[in-house]
Design a protein around this motif. Structure first.
Motif, PDB file in Angstrom:
ATOM      1  N   GLY A  52       0.744  -1.114  -0.017  1.00 19.82           N
ATOM      2  CA  GLY A  52      -0.098   0.021   0.052  1.00 19.82           C
ATOM      3  C   GLY A  52       0.896   1.278   0.015  1.00 19.82           C
ATOM      4  O   GLY A  52       2.156   1.459   0.212  1.00 19.82           O
ATOM      5  N   VAL A  53       0.378   2.433  -0.299  1.00 23.02           N
ATOM      6  CA  VAL A  53       1.145   3.687  -0.292  1.00 23.02           C
ATOM      7  C   VAL A  53       0.089   4.663   0.355  1.00 23.02           C
ATOM      8  O   VAL A  53      -1.127   4.754   0.678  1.00 23.02           O
ATOM      9  N   ASN A  54       0.824   5.569   0.772  1.00 21.85           N
ATOM     10  CA  ASN A  54       0.382   6.828   1.461  1.00 21.85           C
ATOM     11  C   ASN A  54       0.972   7.978   0.800  1.00 21.85           C
ATOM     12  O   ASN A  54       2.151   8.248   0.783  1.00 21.85           O
ATOM     13  N   PHE A  55       0.292   9.090   0.257  1.00 22.82           N
ATOM     14  CA  PHE A  55       0.774  10.050  -0.487  1.00 22.82           C
ATOM     15  C   PHE A  55       0.644  11.307   0.792  1.00 22.82           C
ATOM     16  O   PHE A  55      -0.712  11.441   0.833  1.00 22.82           O
ATOM     17  N   LEU A  56       1.587  11.879   1.260  1.00 25.23           N
ATOM     18  CA  LEU A  56       1.423  12.488   2.353  1.00 25.23           C
ATOM     19  C   LEU A  56       0.608  13.812   1.967  1.00 25.23           C
ATOM     20  O   LEU A  56       0.886  14.557   1.156  1.00 25.23           O
ATOM     21  N   ALA A  57      -0.305  14.236   2.907  1.00 26.44           N
ATOM     22  CA  ALA A  57      -1.032  15.288   2.934  1.00 26.44           C
ATOM     23  C   ALA A  57      -2.028  15.326   1.543  1.00 26.44           C
ATOM     24  O   ALA A  57      -2.385  16.630   1.391  1.00 26.44           O
ATOM     25  N   VAL A  58      -2.206  14.122   1.079  1.00 25.53           N
ATOM     26  CA  VAL A  58      -2.938  14.099  -0.263  1.00 25.53           C
ATOM     27  C   VAL A  58      -4.266  13.156   0.303  1.00 25.53           C
ATOM     28  O   VAL A  58      -4.293  12.044   0.784  1.00 25.53           O
ATOM     29  N   THR A  59      -5.541  13.750   0.117  1.00 27.77           N
ATOM     30  CA  THR A  59      -6.644  12.960   0.106  1.00 27.77           C
ATOM     31  C   THR A  59      -7.199  12.105  -1.028  1.00 27.77           C
ATOM     32  O   THR A  59      -6.295  12.368  -1.936  1.00 27.77           O
ATOM     33  N   GLY A  60      -8.086  11.136  -0.720  1.00 27.25           N
ATOM     34  CA  GLY A  60      -8.514  10.264  -2.015  1.00 27.25           C
ATOM     35  C   GLY A  60      -8.884  10.824  -3.140  1.00 27.25           C
ATOM     36  O   GLY A  60      -8.612  10.537  -4.271  1.00 27.25           O
TER      37      GLY A  60
END
Length: 250
Positions: free
Chosen positions: A73-81
């Motif tokens: 999985g990933v998390n784009f920091l400070a980016v919503t879906g």
């Protein structure tokens, strides 16, 4: 997503331990993924803590190429879906499979009625049209976002179940353990829906949360002392052992 389905996805009888790698470059990301694979973690999240999404995307592609069978999985920091899901859809069309997205902020608004969750609905619409179909866990009453009063935790958590696969919450900051009462409130609110926790888990305190939490997204608690970027294998191994033992007794 039901708790049992979440755990089945990761083939776990206890909470799924999903190490979070704060990536810096290809070599560092791959090195840390090798550690978690060798220790038997069921998957991981990559996050771009130090730079933007554009620089992050080639690293995601590189890790996927190196580990084609890995749950990633990933998390784009400070980016919503709303902005992330179109990117994930394009990655899918480019042949880069991403299995999960963790958003720091799912834009659940406890000040609005359940049928007036404007931003969360926009995110749901972006997911529906993106072509991406992985697991979505979204930050609710989450660190470094708009502060939510504790008396609104239960309503917020209940709202969140309508917009994501697994509700995600945290303590007050990175590396800070969450108040046990908050997790109790979330579990009461969401019933048998999946719950993930994304701050402050360590091998020493994980037992406090195992009955109520289905996924631990963990970095600081398993990293080398004073090192934000690299996993300490012994710490990860200990946490995995504890979750497996808990699951075997449940």
């Amino acid at each position: 997503m039901k708790r049992q389905d979440f755990r089945k996805l990761f083939k776990c009888v206890g909470p799924a331990v999903l190490p979070v790698i704060h990536v810096t470059d290809n070599e560092q990301a791959v090195r840390n993924v090798r550690v978690l694979v060798e220790e038997g973690a069921p998957g991981c999240f990559l996050i771009n803590h130090d730079f933007g999404v554009e620089r992050f995307l080639p690293i995601i592609a590189h890790v996927r190429a190196m580990f084609p069978a890995l749950w990633m999985g990933v998390n784009f920091l400070a980016v919503t879906g709303k902005d992330a899901f179109p990117v994930l859809g394009q990655l899918k069309r480019d042949g880069v499979a991403v299995d999960g997205y963790w958003a720091d902020d799912a834009r659940i608004d406890e000040r609005r009625a359940a049928d007036d969750q404007v931003e969360a609905r926009d995110i749901a619409a972006a997911l529906a049209t993106s072509g991406w179909s992985g697991l979505y866990t979204g930050g609710t009453c989450f660190k470094k976002q708009r502060e939510v009063a504790p008396e609104h935790y239960e309503y917020s958590a209940r709202l969140a179940t309508g917009f994501m696969d697994a509700v995600c919450t945290s303590g007050v900051a990175t590396g800070k353990a969450v108040d046990r009462a908050k997790i109790t409130t979330f579990r009461r609110a969401i019933g048998d829906q999946a719950l993930t926790l994304a701050s402050g888990i360590t091998p020493d305190n994980a037992h406090l949360y195992m009955a109520d939490v289905d996924g631990f997204m963990v970095a600081t608690g398993i990293n080398r002392d004073g090192d934000f970027y690299n996993i300490e294998p012994a710490k990860l191994a200990r946490l995995l052992k504890l979750t497996r033992e808990h699951g075997a007794k449940s």
